[in-house]
Motif scaffolding. Structure first.
Motif, PDB file in Angstrom:
ATOM      1  N   CYS A  77     -35.173  13.863 -63.445  1.00 21.57           N
ATOM      2  CA  CYS A  77     -36.244  14.014 -64.423  1.00 21.57           C
ATOM      3  C   CYS A  77     -36.827  15.407 -64.222  1.00 21.57           C
ATOM      4  N   ASP A  78     -37.904  15.722 -64.916  1.00 18.49           N
ATOM      5  CA  ASP A  78     -38.435  17.079 -64.871  1.00 18.49           C
ATOM      6  C   ASP A  78     -38.865  17.524 -63.487  1.00 18.49           C
ATOM      7  N   ASP A  79     -39.266  16.597 -62.615  1.00 19.44           N
ATOM      8  CA  ASP A  79     -39.763  16.990 -61.301  1.00 19.44           C
ATOM      9  C   ASP A  79     -39.015  16.328 -60.149  1.00 19.44           C
ATOM     10  N   CYS A  80     -37.786  15.908 -60.383  1.00 19.00           N
ATOM     11  CA  CYS A  80     -36.996  15.278 -59.312  1.00 19.00           C
ATOM     12  C   CYS A  80     -35.544  15.732 -59.404  1.00 19.00           C
ATOM     13  N   ILE A  81     -35.040  16.288 -58.321  1.00 20.49           N
ATOM     14  CA  ILE A  81     -33.672  16.818 -58.254  1.00 20.49           C
ATOM     15  C   ILE A  81     -32.890  16.050 -57.197  1.00 20.49           C
ATOM     16  N   GLU A  82     -31.616  15.792 -57.463  1.00 17.91           N
ATOM     17  CA  GLU A  82     -30.752  15.232 -56.427  1.00 17.91           C
ATOM     18  C   GLU A  82     -29.549  16.147 -56.223  1.00 17.91           C
ATOM     19  N   PRO A  83     -29.204  16.434 -54.966  1.00 17.65           N
ATOM     20  CA  PRO A  83     -28.036  17.284 -54.678  1.00 17.65           C
ATOM     21  C   PRO A  83     -26.747  16.536 -54.935  1.00 17.65           C
ATOM     22  N   LEU A  84     -25.708  17.265 -55.289  1.00 17.34           N
ATOM     23  CA  LEU A  84     -24.411  16.639 -55.546  1.00 17.34           C
ATOM     24  C   LEU A  84     -23.603  16.582 -54.245  1.00 17.34           C
ATOM     25  N   ALA A  85     -24.101  15.822 -53.305  1.00 20.28           N
ATOM     26  CA  ALA A  85     -23.455  15.705 -52.005  1.00 20.28           C
ATOM     27  C   ALA A  85     -22.044  15.162 -52.160  1.00 20.28           C
ATOM     28  N   LYS A  86     -21.116  15.749 -51.412  1.00 20.88           N
ATOM     29  CA  LYS A  86     -19.704  15.349 -51.336  1.00 20.88           C
ATOM     30  C   LYS A  86     -18.903  15.716 -52.598  1.00 20.88           C
ATOM     31  N   GLY A  87     -19.538  16.379 -53.552  1.00 21.90           N
ATOM     32  CA  GLY A  87     -18.760  16.921 -54.659  1.00 21.90           C
ATOM     33  C   GLY A  87     -17.893  18.070 -54.169  1.00 21.90           C
ATOM     34  N   ARG A  88     -16.783  18.342 -54.849  1.00 22.88           N
ATOM     35  CA  ARG A  88     -15.872  19.409 -54.437  1.00 22.88           C
ATOM     36  C   ARG A  88     -15.941  20.547 -55.449  1.00 22.88           C
ATOM     37  N   LEU A  89     -16.257  21.751 -54.953  1.00 17.71           N
ATOM     38  CA  LEU A  89     -16.324  22.933 -55.800  1.00 17.71           C
ATOM     39  C   LEU A  89     -15.004  23.697 -55.705  1.00 17.71           C
ATOM     40  N   ARG A  90     -14.429  24.024 -56.848  1.00 20.63           N
ATOM     41  CA  ARG A  90     -13.176  24.776 -56.900  1.00 20.63           C
ATOM     42  C   ARG A  90     -13.386  26.099 -57.626  1.00 20.63           C
ATOM     43  N   ILE A  91     -12.839  27.171 -57.040  1.00 19.45           N
ATOM     44  CA  ILE A  91     -12.938  28.513 -57.615  1.00 19.45           C
ATOM     45  C   ILE A  91     -11.547  28.947 -58.057  1.00 19.45           C
ATOM     46  N   TYR A  92     -11.432  29.383 -59.313  1.00 17.20           N
ATOM     47  CA  TYR A  92     -10.145  29.814 -59.855  1.00 17.20           C
ATOM     48  C   TYR A  92     -10.170  31.300 -60.184  1.00 17.20           C
ATOM     49  N   LEU A  93      -9.001  31.943 -60.006  1.00 16.96           N
ATOM     50  CA  LEU A  93      -8.836  33.325 -60.442  1.00 16.96           C
ATOM     51  C   LEU A  93      -8.882  33.392 -61.963  1.00 16.96           C
ATOM     52  N   PRO A  94      -9.194  34.545 -62.509  1.00 17.44           N
ATOM     53  CA  PRO A  94      -9.293  34.658 -63.971  1.00 17.44           C
ATOM     54  C   PRO A  94      -7.944  34.558 -64.652  1.00 17.44           C
ATOM     55  N   GLU A  95      -8.002  34.261 -65.932  1.00 20.74           N
ATOM     56  CA  GLU A  95      -6.792  34.318 -66.738  1.00 20.74           C
ATOM     57  C   GLU A  95      -6.414  35.773 -66.972  1.00 20.74           C
ATOM     58  N   ASP A  96      -5.313  36.025 -67.681  1.00 21.66           N
ATOM     59  CA  ASP A  96      -4.777  37.387 -67.812  1.00 21.66           C
ATOM     60  C   ASP A  96      -5.735  38.347 -68.502  1.00 21.66           C
ATOM     61  N   THR A  97      -6.395  37.914 -69.562  1.00 21.01           N
ATOM     62  CA  THR A  97      -7.229  38.834 -70.332  1.00 21.01           C
ATOM     63  C   THR A  97      -8.629  38.281 -70.515  1.00 21.01           C
ATOM     64  N   TYR A  98      -9.617  39.174 -70.392  1.00 22.27           N
ATOM     65  CA  TYR A  98     -10.999  38.867 -70.672  1.00 22.27           C
ATOM     66  C   TYR A  98     -11.596  40.023 -71.468  1.00 22.27           C
ATOM     67  N   PRO A  99     -12.611  39.793 -72.279  1.00 22.49           N
ATOM     68  CA  PRO A  99     -13.248  40.901 -72.994  1.00 22.49           C
ATOM     69  C   PRO A  99     -13.745  41.972 -72.036  1.00 22.49           C
ATOM     70  N   ALA A 100     -13.784  43.201 -72.502  1.00 21.68           N
ATOM     71  CA  ALA A 100     -14.162  44.325 -71.651  1.00 21.68           C
ATOM     72  C   ALA A 100     -15.590  44.204 -71.128  1.00 21.68           C
ATOM     73  N   ASP A 101     -16.488  43.555 -71.892  1.00 28.06           N
ATOM     74  CA  ASP A 101     -17.890  43.441 -71.478  1.00 28.06           C
ATOM     75  C   ASP A 101     -18.179  42.130 -70.761  1.00 28.06           C
ATOM     76  N   TYR A 102     -17.143  41.446 -70.268  1.00 31.82           N
ATOM     77  CA  TYR A 102     -17.353  40.131 -69.680  1.00 31.82           C
ATOM     78  C   TYR A 102     -18.210  40.196 -68.431  1.00 31.82           C
ATOM     79  N   ALA A 103     -18.182  41.347 -67.734  1.00 25.40           N
ATOM     80  CA  ALA A 103     -18.944  41.466 -66.494  1.00 25.40           C
ATOM     81  C   ALA A 103     -20.434  41.290 -66.724  1.00 25.40           C
TER      82      ALA A 103
END
Length: 296
Positions: free
Chosen positions: A14-40
């Motif tokens: 709710c607006d004043d209560c947060i719960e952490p996503l304990a035991k969730g798995r975060l995955r980081i992927y490399l970019p695809e081949d092309t991105y717009p020049a201003d993507y940064a």
């Protein structure tokens, strides 16, 4: 050169209560081949868009690193890279259960969270960046519902002062069958957070989740204890009020403890009057017996 990405992922109940996503798995992927020049200069957030198994498989070869969120939802991700890493990253989150009680769902779902270029800062031996995100409550509510789990948050306050009451045991009950849904305790400010799942709602029997549909939540009422002594018990009719009926997977319910002295006094008075009238009857009967035995 090594890279370190740190941060936190949590969700709003709710607006004043947060719960952490304990035991969730975060995955980081490399970019695809092309991105717009201003993507940064841009970042895209998708509020956990669920991916199909085919979509996950197609990007598997781009997986850079992954880690499990700790109990507070914090993470640390490291990898080695020979050049200055300025490409965008894709962040996905995998969930196989919700925080709190076990759900009725065992499958792992992967959600696409965002695409961004972290703001790397050079330290002595590494590049460091931070990332944090809080999932909006409306999106988290839908995801929790798909897993067949509920979380109730709120504050227990006293009627006269409206001050939060610490260190109290909170029990939530399903008004449809009077079974206990879950138990928790208030913190120092009187706030509580209580989790339960389908098995708790149905008294141990797992209810099937229909494809594309979510179960309606139970109608709830509460009991409050101090040192295992019942302090306040709501009337079951409270479960018929609009905010207590078929509660949403993420629900805010504040509890107000009202004094019950009038009820106790009425019971004590009735008991006393009953005892007094009984004693009077006994005395009258004794007097009648005495009169019958007395000589003329």
């Amino acid at each position: 050169m090594s890279y370190l990405l740190i941060g936190n992922i949590s969700a709003l109940i709710c607006d004043d209560c947060i719960e952490p996503l304990a035991k969730g798995r975060l995955r980081i992927y490399l970019p695809e081949d092309t991105y717009p020049a201003d993507y940064a200069n841009r970042g895209k957030f998708n509020h956990l868009t669920q991916l199909t198994p085919k979509q996950v498989a197609l990007k598997e070869h781009r997986l850079l690193a992954e880690t499990v969120l700790d109990e507070r939802g914090d993470f640390h991700l490291t990898w080695e890279q020979l050049h200055l890493f300025t490409e965008p990253l894709e962040l996905d989150l995998c969930l196989n259960q919700m925080p709190g009680r076990a759900s009725g769902k065992n499958s792992v779902n992967q959600y696409h969270l965002s695409k961004l270029v972290p703001h790397w800062k050079r330290t002595k031996d590494k590049y460091l960046a931070a990332y944090a995100y809080v999932i909006p409550s409306e999106h988290w509510n839908a995801i929790r519902g798909s897993y067949g789990t509920w979380v109730i948050s709120g504050t227990v306050r006293y009627f006269e002062t409206m001050a939060g009451q610490p260190q109290l045991k909170v029990e939530a009950y399903n008004a449809q069958n009077n079974h206990l849904l879950g138990t928790t305790y208030t913190n120092g400010q009187g706030r509580y957070k209580l989790h339960f799942g389908l098995k708790d709602m149905s008294a141990g029997k797992l209810l099937p989740v229909k494809h594309g549909q979510y179960h309606a939540g139970p109608d709830v009422y509460f009991k409050i204890y101090r040192n295992n002594q019942l302090l306040w018990e709501e009337d079951i009719q409270m479960a018929q009020s609009p905010e207590r009926r078929a509660i949403a997977p993420c629900t805010l319910l504040n509890i107000v403890i009202k004094p019950a002295t009038a009820t106790r006094a009425t019971r004590q008075l009735a008991h006393w009057l009953g005892g007094w009238s009984g004693a009077n009857r006994q005395r009258r009967n004794q007097l009648n017996d005495f009169q019958l035995l007395a000589p003329f």
